[in-house]
Design a protein around this motif. Structure first.
Motif, PDB file in Angstrom:
ATOM      1  N   PRO B 329       0.872  -1.206   0.105  1.00 25.30           N
ATOM      2  CA  PRO B 329      -0.135  -0.147   0.062  1.00 25.30           C
ATOM      3  C   PRO B 329       0.935   1.109   0.030  1.00 25.30           C
ATOM      4  O   PRO B 329       1.861   1.313   0.828  1.00 25.30           O
ATOM      5  CB  PRO B 329      -0.903  -0.121   1.373  1.00 25.30           C
ATOM      6  N   ILE B 330       0.349   2.347  -0.778  1.00 26.34           N
ATOM      7  CA  ILE B 330       1.214   3.399  -0.911  1.00 26.34           C
ATOM      8  C   ILE B 330       1.429   4.153   0.663  1.00 26.34           C
ATOM      9  O   ILE B 330       2.198   5.083   0.619  1.00 26.34           O
ATOM     10  CB  ILE B 330       0.494   4.392  -1.956  1.00 26.34           C
ATOM     11  N   ALA B 331       0.562   3.714   1.519  1.00 30.10           N
ATOM     12  CA  ALA B 331       0.648   4.668   2.828  1.00 30.10           C
ATOM     13  C   ALA B 331       1.839   3.874   3.394  1.00 30.10           C
ATOM     14  O   ALA B 331       2.520   4.790   4.218  1.00 30.10           O
ATOM     15  CB  ALA B 331      -0.562   4.234   3.733  1.00 30.10           C
ATOM     16  N   ALA B 332       2.543   2.967   3.056  1.00 31.85           N
ATOM     17  CA  ALA B 332       3.903   2.373   3.431  1.00 31.85           C
ATOM     18  C   ALA B 332       4.843   3.446   3.581  1.00 31.85           C
ATOM     19  O   ALA B 332       5.910   3.494   4.054  1.00 31.85           O
ATOM     20  CB  ALA B 332       4.159   1.119   3.127  1.00 31.85           C
ATOM     21  N   VAL B 333       4.797   4.459   2.487  1.00 32.05           N
ATOM     22  CA  VAL B 333       5.879   5.239   2.244  1.00 32.05           C
ATOM     23  C   VAL B 333       5.584   6.193   3.353  1.00 32.05           C
ATOM     24  O   VAL B 333       6.880   6.922   3.820  1.00 32.05           O
ATOM     25  CB  VAL B 333       5.743   5.963   0.818  1.00 32.05           C
ATOM     26  N   ARG B 334       4.482   6.687   3.874  1.00 35.07           N
ATOM     27  CA  ARG B 334       4.363   7.533   4.937  1.00 35.07           C
ATOM     28  C   ARG B 334       5.077   6.988   6.305  1.00 35.07           C
ATOM     29  O   ARG B 334       5.638   7.541   7.089  1.00 35.07           O
ATOM     30  CB  ARG B 334       2.920   8.060   5.039  1.00 35.07           C
ATOM     31  N   VAL B 335       4.871   5.688   6.398  1.00 32.93           N
ATOM     32  CA  VAL B 335       5.003   4.974   7.484  1.00 32.93           C
ATOM     33  C   VAL B 335       6.808   5.018   7.527  1.00 32.93           C
ATOM     34  O   VAL B 335       7.436   5.373   8.512  1.00 32.93           O
ATOM     35  CB  VAL B 335       4.777   3.731   7.515  1.00 32.93           C
ATOM     36  N   PHE B 336       7.309   4.682   6.198  1.00 29.01           N
ATOM     37  CA  PHE B 336       8.843   4.645   6.031  1.00 29.01           C
ATOM     38  C   PHE B 336       9.153   6.179   6.540  1.00 29.01           C
ATOM     39  O   PHE B 336      10.416   6.539   7.384  1.00 29.01           O
ATOM     40  CB  PHE B 336       8.987   4.476   4.884  1.00 29.01           C
ATOM     41  N   GLN B 337       8.493   7.286   5.939  1.00 29.83           N
ATOM     42  CA  GLN B 337       9.074   8.745   6.174  1.00 29.83           C
ATOM     43  C   GLN B 337       9.153   8.909   7.883  1.00 29.83           C
ATOM     44  O   GLN B 337      10.129   9.537   8.306  1.00 29.83           O
ATOM     45  CB  GLN B 337       8.044   9.597   5.387  1.00 29.83           C
ATOM     46  N   GLY B 338       7.935   8.407   8.459  1.00 27.36           N
ATOM     47  CA  GLY B 338       7.996   8.940  10.003  1.00 27.36           C
ATOM     48  C   GLY B 338       9.030   8.140  10.496  1.00 27.36           C
ATOM     49  O   GLY B 338       9.672   8.706  11.720  1.00 27.36           O
ATOM     50  N   SER B 339       9.082   6.855  10.258  1.00 32.30           N
ATOM     51  CA  SER B 339      10.267   6.184  10.986  1.00 32.30           C
ATOM     52  C   SER B 339      11.630   6.557  10.650  1.00 32.30           C
ATOM     53  O   SER B 339      12.425   6.395  11.494  1.00 32.30           O
ATOM     54  CB  SER B 339       9.701   4.567  10.736  1.00 32.30           C
ATOM     55  N   LEU B 340      11.770   6.887   9.267  1.00 31.73           N
ATOM     56  CA  LEU B 340      13.283   7.543   9.127  1.00 31.73           C
ATOM     57  C   LEU B 340      13.574   8.759   9.951  1.00 31.73           C
ATOM     58  O   LEU B 340      14.575   8.841  10.572  1.00 31.73           O
ATOM     59  CB  LEU B 340      13.106   7.719   7.570  1.00 31.73           C
ATOM     60  N   LEU B 341      12.700   9.721  10.222  1.00 30.60           N
ATOM     61  CA  LEU B 341      13.081  10.713  10.777  1.00 30.60           C
ATOM     62  C   LEU B 341      13.120  10.371  12.283  1.00 30.60           C
ATOM     63  O   LEU B 341      14.234  10.964  13.070  1.00 30.60           O
ATOM     64  CB  LEU B 341      11.881  11.824  10.824  1.00 30.60           C
ATOM     65  N   LEU B 342      12.499   9.573  12.875  1.00 25.06           N
ATOM     66  CA  LEU B 342      12.594   9.050  14.321  1.00 25.06           C
ATOM     67  C   LEU B 342      13.936   8.334  14.320  1.00 25.06           C
ATOM     68  O   LEU B 342      14.657   8.758  15.177  1.00 25.06           O
ATOM     69  CB  LEU B 342      11.328   8.075  14.810  1.00 25.06           C
ATOM     70  N   ALA B 343      14.469   7.579  13.381  1.00 24.93           N
ATOM     71  CA  ALA B 343      15.507   6.727  13.651  1.00 24.93           C
ATOM     72  C   ALA B 343      16.756   7.865  13.461  1.00 24.93           C
ATOM     73  O   ALA B 343      17.612   7.866  14.069  1.00 24.93           O
ATOM     74  CB  ALA B 343      15.813   5.754  12.334  1.00 24.93           C
ATOM     75  N   TYR B 344      16.556   8.977  12.719  1.00 23.12           N
ATOM     76  CA  TYR B 344      17.465   9.913  12.346  1.00 23.12           C
ATOM     77  C   TYR B 344      17.800  10.683  13.757  1.00 23.12           C
ATOM     78  O   TYR B 344      18.911  10.924  14.100  1.00 23.12           O
ATOM     79  CB  TYR B 344      17.331  10.863  11.412  1.00 23.12           C
ATOM     80  N   LEU B 345      16.538  10.915  14.423  1.00 20.18           N
ATOM     81  CA  LEU B 345      16.747  11.741  15.578  1.00 20.18           C
ATOM     82  C   LEU B 345      17.657  10.874  16.835  1.00 20.18           C
ATOM     83  O   LEU B 345      17.981  11.632  17.772  1.00 20.18           O
ATOM     84  CB  LEU B 345      15.228  12.133  16.048  1.00 20.18           C
ATOM     85  N   VAL B 346      17.207   9.702  16.749  1.00 24.82           N
ATOM     86  CA  VAL B 346      17.884   9.001  17.793  1.00 24.82           C
ATOM     87  C   VAL B 346      19.612   8.894  17.330  1.00 24.82           C
ATOM     88  O   VAL B 346      20.438   8.951  18.196  1.00 24.82           O
ATOM     89  CB  VAL B 346      17.467   7.371  18.022  1.00 24.82           C
ATOM     90  N   ALA B 347      19.787   8.692  16.013  1.00 20.45           N
ATOM     91  CA  ALA B 347      21.286   8.663  15.588  1.00 20.45           C
ATOM     92  C   ALA B 347      21.767   9.717  15.960  1.00 20.45           C
ATOM     93  O   ALA B 347      23.099   9.670  16.460  1.00 20.45           O
ATOM     94  CB  ALA B 347      21.112   8.228  14.042  1.00 20.45           C
ATOM     95  N   VAL B 348      21.353  10.940  15.610  1.00 20.75           N
ATOM     96  CA  VAL B 348      21.774  12.289  16.047  1.00 20.75           C
ATOM     97  C   VAL B 348      22.023  12.240  17.455  1.00 20.75           C
ATOM     98  O   VAL B 348      23.110  12.980  17.851  1.00 20.75           O
ATOM     99  CB  VAL B 348      21.058  13.547  15.686  1.00 20.75           C
ATOM    100  N   ALA B 349      21.284  11.937  18.275  1.00 22.04           N
ATOM    101  CA  ALA B 349      21.696  11.769  19.761  1.00 22.04           C
ATOM    102  C   ALA B 349      23.000  11.150  20.284  1.00 22.04           C
ATOM    103  O   ALA B 349      23.566  11.701  21.104  1.00 22.04           O
ATOM    104  CB  ALA B 349      20.340  10.987  20.383  1.00 22.04           C
ATOM    105  N   PHE B 350      23.237  10.128  19.671  1.00 22.17           N
ATOM    106  CA  PHE B 350      24.357   9.265  19.736  1.00 22.17           C
ATOM    107  C   PHE B 350      25.866  10.176  19.304  1.00 22.17           C
ATOM    108  O   PHE B 350      26.634   9.978  19.508  1.00 22.17           O
ATOM    109  CB  PHE B 350      24.357   7.893  19.030  1.00 22.17           C
ATOM    110  N   VAL B 351      25.522  11.139  18.393  1.00 23.62           N
ATOM    111  CA  VAL B 351      26.685  12.091  17.927  1.00 23.62           C
ATOM    112  C   VAL B 351      26.767  12.857  19.214  1.00 23.62           C
ATOM    113  O   VAL B 351      28.056  13.010  19.395  1.00 23.62           O
ATOM    114  CB  VAL B 351      26.215  12.921  16.702  1.00 23.62           C
ATOM    115  N   ARG B 352      25.893  13.484  19.826  1.00 22.14           N
ATOM    116  CA  ARG B 352      26.068  14.572  20.921  1.00 22.14           C
ATOM    117  C   ARG B 352      26.280  13.688  22.112  1.00 22.14           C
ATOM    118  O   ARG B 352      26.847  14.320  23.212  1.00 22.14           O
ATOM    119  CB  ARG B 352      24.982  15.204  21.069  1.00 22.14           C
ATOM    120  N   TYR B 353      25.665  12.553  22.517  1.00 20.71           N
ATOM    121  CA  TYR B 353      25.881  11.930  23.756  1.00 20.71           C
ATOM    122  C   TYR B 353      26.406  10.561  23.538  1.00 20.71           C
ATOM    123  O   TYR B 353      26.364   9.778  22.459  1.00 20.71           O
ATOM    124  CB  TYR B 353      24.470  11.930  24.630  1.00 20.71           C
ATOM    125  N   ARG B 354      26.976   9.870  24.685  1.00 19.78           N
ATOM    126  CA  ARG B 354      27.207   8.459  24.689  1.00 19.78           C
ATOM    127  C   ARG B 354      26.527   8.073  25.869  1.00 19.78           C
ATOM    128  O   ARG B 354      25.927   8.717  26.862  1.00 19.78           O
ATOM    129  CB  ARG B 354      28.605   8.255  24.901  1.00 19.78           C
TER     130      ARG B 354
END
Lengths: 303, 366
Positions: B329-354
């Motif tokens: 379903p095309i809605a899967a793209v939106r799910v991917f977009q949302g989870s991509l941003l969430l994954a990025y926000l966590v990844a960036v947290a590891f740049v600043r913190y350990r």
């Protein structure tokens, strides 16, 4: 039934999704957290409730499951925004997009299907009063929402729990120094807000308009966030604001029924335009916002 | 005094310095994590993960025709995200690019709708200019509300997007509906001169891609080299310091929103004067919201955004492919977009913190 009776009778039901979601967000913001994912959490709750009611699970189970699902989504927000101290605006937006995506994904095969709503329960005597009698004929979910509103008001007016939540929102460092677990209480507030958004979505999809359509939340989650500002973080004012928006959304329907020559798109955008106007009026009073606002709103807590 | 309840959880400890390398690998790591999570979701949904990966992540690169579609999609995302990122750096959260995009498309369409017989090479450049002005005007409402009335730009800009959608519907169902269009909610097809010239024969990629890349480089020069760009960034990072230095907060908000609206409006104009060739209801498939993700995933850096816009465009085109070939379903793209941003926000947290686990904390001498 004239237009005023029509609006009075339907106002509380139309207000209920706004009220539930806004009260949830009020608690979250009082604790100092800004979760902008309300629209997505409502959409997820709406689809979960619809699927359960459609398959004969009943409204009670539908609401409970919707509240749980949205609370779980809000906990994802909590882990990332509070645990990893990510930007709360960005995290909330991502949660919103994810929730709307999941809603569309789960609801795909239910598009345009319908379920039956809830029966109206009348208060004997009061519902006989002319003109305003309609106010006293509501479904069980509306009555419960009104009870919850009173409960939330009482918690903040009279209990220590309310005081602690406010203290954490105003000055998390001081609250931490006294020994309150700032992060744990914030996480609990976020989960409460998520569950309320789930209930709000459930009311929209299985009671108010018991029909599934993708995107049916139609900005109501965002209006709920605006309502928290309108109500200056106070339960009573948020209740009045939700009633105003319930009435505004009915005015659109009433105007269409009277065959006034107004484009239907203008009526559909009336709630958004009213939001923009009221937001401008309330926010312009900087003193009011400063007095009632939450000092640490949106800021991560670091010891 | 310490809070007792969190004793078993690891704590975040700020790194002495954030390494550039870690910042550079955060987006690819986030992409990998989001891809893995979403593939797991597709498996749960009973889809063949190999077919989905092939359709979504490989097919867009397998032919020049499909890669040219990726370039076409990347254009509006890139343009909008560059504008938004400038605002986000100044902590001005314009999330109403969707509405500014729609207004840009409407303003640009006014010429071919009102003057369908007009000819001349001046038409499409004028349309692009009008679109950018339309987007900036729509954003200026938000700026006024924020600066003069102190209202949240997040809520106002979003509400204006919902209003813009209704305005578009009104025009397409009413005054701008193509009389010969079998009652479809769409405008007349634009005349030849109202279309942006093609760049590569046989594809739909047009000259606006060059414009987009030039503007991306301009955004880089503006943010990294100019004094105004510097003032905007200081305002976002240290508003009080910016205030003492005499940088006006109001001016920063106006500038951020006008740039964001200008870019989104231009993107909207390029869409109707490019691949669409008419004003339609579905002019935007959520570009305004996807561009927010593009801006963050690109680290709010003009050059990073070029890469992240390509990633998001691949997701769009790949999602379309997977809908056809893997029944996703095309809605899967939106799910991917949302989870991509969430994954990025966590990844960036590891740049600043350990992470520091409670036990290890006891052993460490400090």
């Amino acid at each position: 039934m004239n237009a005023i009776e029509f609006i009075l009778a339907g106002m509380l039901a139309a207000a209920t999704p706004f009220l539930l979601a806004a009260l949830g967000e009020m608690v979250v913001e009082r604790a100092g957290v800004l979760n902008l994912g309300v629209e997505g959490m409502m959409a997820l709750g709406a689809v979960i409730a619809f699927i359960i009611v459609y398959h004969g699970g009943g409204h009670v189970l539908g609401f409970v499951a919707a509240g749980l699902a949205s609370a779980i989504l809000s906990l994802l927000f909590a882990v990332i925004a509070l645990g990893f101290r990510a930007n709360q605006v960005a995290t909330g937006l991502a949660i919103g997009i994810l929730g709307q995506g999941l809603s569309a994904l789960f609801g795909k095969t239910y598009e345009s299907l319908t379920v039956t709503g809830l029966p109206k329960l009348a208060v004997p005597g009061l519902s006989e009063i002319p003109v305003i009698g309609g106010l006293f004929v509501q479904d069980a979910a509306v009555w419960l929402t009104l009870a919850a509103t009173l409960g939330i008001w009482a918690v903040f007016a009279y209990t220590k729990v309310g005081l602690v939540i406010r203290a954490i929102g105003e000055n998390p460092k001081a609250a931490h120094a006294i020994g309150y677990p700032v992060i744990a209480i914030r996480v609990a507030a976020v989960a409460f807000g998520g569950a309320m958004a789930g209930f709000a979505g459930a009311y929209a999809s299985v009671v108010y308009t018991p029909l599934w359509a993708d995107g049916m939340i139609a900005g109501r989650g965002w209006i709920a966030i605006a309502l928290v500002v309108f109500g200056t973080w106070l339960t009573g004012r948020i209740f009045l604001g939700a009633c105003l928006f319930g009435a505004v959304s009915l005015m659109g329907l009433a105007a269409q029924a009277t065959a006034l020559d107004v484009p239907s798109q203008l009526l559909s955008s009336l709630p958004y335009i009213v939001t923009i106007v009221v937001l401008g009026i309330i926010s312009a009073d900087r003193r009011l916002l400063k007095l009632n606002g939450v000092a640490s709103l949106g800021e991560p807590f670091e010891r | 005094m310490t809070a007792p309840t969190t004793a078993f959880l690891p704590t975040l400890v700020r790194r002495e310095r954030a390494s550039l390398l870690a910042a550079l690998i955060a987006p690819p790591v986030a992409l990998a994590v989001a891809t893995a999570l979403n593939l797991a979701l597709y498996v749960l949904m009973g889809r063949d993960p190999v077919a989905v990966v092939h359709a979504m992540l490989l097919e867009p690169f397998l032919s020049w025709a499909s890669f040219s579609e990726v370039l076409l999609k990347a254009g509006p995302l890139l343009l909008i995200a560059q504008g938004l990122a400038i605002g986000f750096r100044a902590k001005v959260f314009n999330i109403g690019a969707e509405g500014q995009f729609i207004l840009g498309a409407i303003f640009a369409s006014s010429i071919p709708v009102w003057f369908p017989q007009a000819t001349g090479q001046w038409i499409w450049p004028l349309m692009l200019l009008l679109g950018a002005i339309g987007g900036a005007l729509w954003a200026s409402i938000t700026a006024f509300w924020r600066v003069r009335l102190n209202a949240s730009e997040i809520l106002v800009s979003l509400m204006l997007s919902l209003v813009a959608t209704q305005l578009l519907n009104y025009l397409l169902l009413g005054p701008w509906k193509d009389p010969a269009g079998f009652n479809f909610p769409q405008s007349v097809m634009f005349q030849y001169d109202a279309m942006v010239p093609m760049l590569f024969a046989g594809t739909r990629v047009n000259v606006s891609l060059i414009l987009t890349i030039v503007l991306s480089l301009a955004a880089w020069v503006f943010m990294q080299k100019s004094f105004t760009g510097y003032k905007l960034q200081v305002g976002g990072l240290a508003p009080r310091a910016a205030g003492y230095a005499g940088f006006s907060e109001g001016r920063a908000i106006w500038l951020s929103l006008l740039i964001g609206g200008f870019a989104a409006g231009l993107a909207g104009a390029a869409e109707v004067a490019g691949p669409l060739g008419q004003l339609q209801r579905s002019i935007s498939t959520g570009y305004g919201y996807a561009a927010i993700i593009v801006a963050y995933l690109g680290g709010l850096h003009p050059l990073g955004i070029i890469a992240s816009a390509m990633v998001m465009a691949v997701l769009y085109i790949g999602g379309d492919n997977a809908m056809v070939s893997a029944n996703l379903p095309i809605a899967a793209v939106r799910v991917f977009q949302g989870s991509l941003l969430l994954a990025y926000l966590v990844a960036v947290a590891f740049v600043r913190y350990r992470l520091e686990w409670p036990r290890a904390a006891h052993r460490s001498p400090s």
